[in-house]
Design an enzyme around this catalytic site. Structure first.
Site, short mmCIF file in Angstrom:
data_model
loop_
_atom_site.label_atom_id
_atom_site.label_comp_id
_atom_site.label_asym_id
_atom_site.label_seq_id
_atom_site.Cartn_x
_atom_site.Cartn_y
_atom_site.Cartn_z
N ALA A 157 -5.42 -2.33 -1.79
CA ALA A 157 -5.67 -2.73 -0.40
C ALA A 157 -6.23 -1.60 0.45
CB ALA A 157 -4.38 -3.26 0.23
N ASP A 158 -6.39 -0.42 -0.13
CA ASP A 158 -6.89 0.72 0.62
C ASP A 158 -8.38 0.54 0.93
OD1 ASP A 158 -6.04 3.85 1.14
OD2 ASP A 158 -8.17 3.61 0.69
N LEU A 159 -8.74 0.57 2.20
CA LEU A 159 -10.13 0.29 2.60
C LEU A 159 -11.10 1.34 2.08
CD1 LEU A 159 -9.67 -1.01 6.26
CD2 LEU A 159 -9.90 -2.33 4.15
N TRP B 175 0.83 -1.21 0.00
CA TRP B 175 0.00 0.00 0.00
C TRP B 175 0.87 1.26 0.00
CZ3 TRP B 175 -0.37 4.11 3.41
CH2 TRP B 175 -1.45 4.99 3.20
#
Length: 209
Positions: free
Chosen positions: A158-160, A139
């Site tokens: 992968a960033d929420l 990330w």
């Protein structure tokens, strides 16, 4: 990292291109408009800022970075290694982030990491080089590529916040996994960086946050 409320005109052309090929982007773009300008320093200073920003809000990261600057004057490998635990704690760095920033400083001074070469490397090579450092995962590498090196085709999958924004944008039942994020954004090539910037903007603008 700065996040001014000034529309980033550099994103207009790629977002208009994405709007022509993705009706979901087109609809959201009409509603939300251009994301604000946002930049990140390159080099050691920028990577320290990204380590600090891991798993905290933008506002918290700015506050911690400001206190760290008060402690060291300038964020350099030498100054970070000279700062003791009390100084790190006073700046607001958690113990893991203290270890990561010191390890990064040691890697740079030993030339294990050669940050000055990153601008010449391909995206995957930048990731392979940076990910050697303790506390720097994919990330952080992808966000560094996007903001510091200004690469045009990066998706920090992968960033929420990006996952949640993609879920709403596409009307999905569940938040997509990183693998699904790459698949969903594959058609956005070669403008995935603009797409990621827009998803962050959409996440805030549409009240998803």
């Amino acid at each position: 990292m700065s996040d001014k409320k000034i529309p980033d005109e550099a994103l207009r052309a790629p977002l208009e291109a994405l709007s022509r090929q993705d009706p979901d982007v087109a609809k959201a773009y009409i509603e939300c408009g251009l994301p604000p300008t946002r930049s990140q320093d390159a080099g050691f200073n920028g990577l320290v800022g990204m380590i600090i920003s891991q798993q905290v809000s933008v506002q918290s990261a700015k506050a911690i970075l400001g206190r760290l600057l008060e402690q060291v004057g300038e964020i350099t490998p030498e100054n970070i290694l000279a700062l003791d635990d009390d100084g790190m704690k006073a700046a607001g760095l958690s113990r893991p982030k203290q270890r990561y920033t010191r390890a990064l400083a040691e890697d740079v001074l030993s030339a294990r990491l050669q940050l000055e070469r990153l601008s010449e490397m391909a995206d995957d090579d930048v990731i392979d080089h940076l990910i050697q450092a303790k506390g720097i995962g994919r990330w952080t590498c992808e966000v560094y590529l996007l903001f510091a090196l200004k690469r045009p085709d990066v998706m920090p999958a992968a960033d929420l916040a990006l996952q949640e924004a993609m879920k709403h944008l596409k009307g999905l039942e569940n938040r997509p996994t990183p693998k699904e994020m790459y698949e969903l954004s594959e058609s956005w090539r070669p403008f995935r960086s603009a797409g990621a910037r827009f998803l962050w903007h959409y996440y805030r603008h549409a009240g998803i946050a």
